[in-house]
Design a protein around this motif. Structure first.
Motif: not given
Length: 109
Positions: A38-39, A15-19, A45-47
């Protein structure tokens, strides 16, 4: 939204997180109740912040513009007509009502 995403992720998904526009004006941020996924699904998950990648913009434009012109990459615009529609369009951004890039047409040439 993240709860729904986590529930539908595949094993070892990313998951890419931006904003986080839905969170900007909340007095208290919303929590995620199914974070254990998530586990169990071994998710990553990376912002990221767009400013970290400005140096790559010229190469991006060189690569993407021809693909858009060839129709290999398409984008979606959510267009509303008239300045009087702008407030509702803005509210739609915060509530997730629009799809794609929100455009308010003030005048057609």
């Amino acid at each position: 939204m993240l709860e729904a995403v986590l529930s539908n992720m595949r094993l070892n998904g990313r998951i890419a997180a931006c904003g986080m526009i839905s969170q900007y004006n909340l007095e208290e941020g919303e929590g995620v109740r199914n974070l254990f996924l998530v586990v169990t699904k071994r998710l990553r998950i990376q912002g990221f912040i767009i400013g970290d990648h400005y140096h790559m913009y010229p190469k991006y434009m060189e690569t993407v513009l021809p693909l858009i012109k060839q129709g290999k990459i398409c984008y979606i615009e959510d267009v509303v007509e008239g300045l009087e529609s702008a407030p509702a369009a803005l509210v739609g951004l915060f509530s997730g009502r629009n799809v794609g890039k929100q455009v308010v047409v003030v005048a057609r040439e």
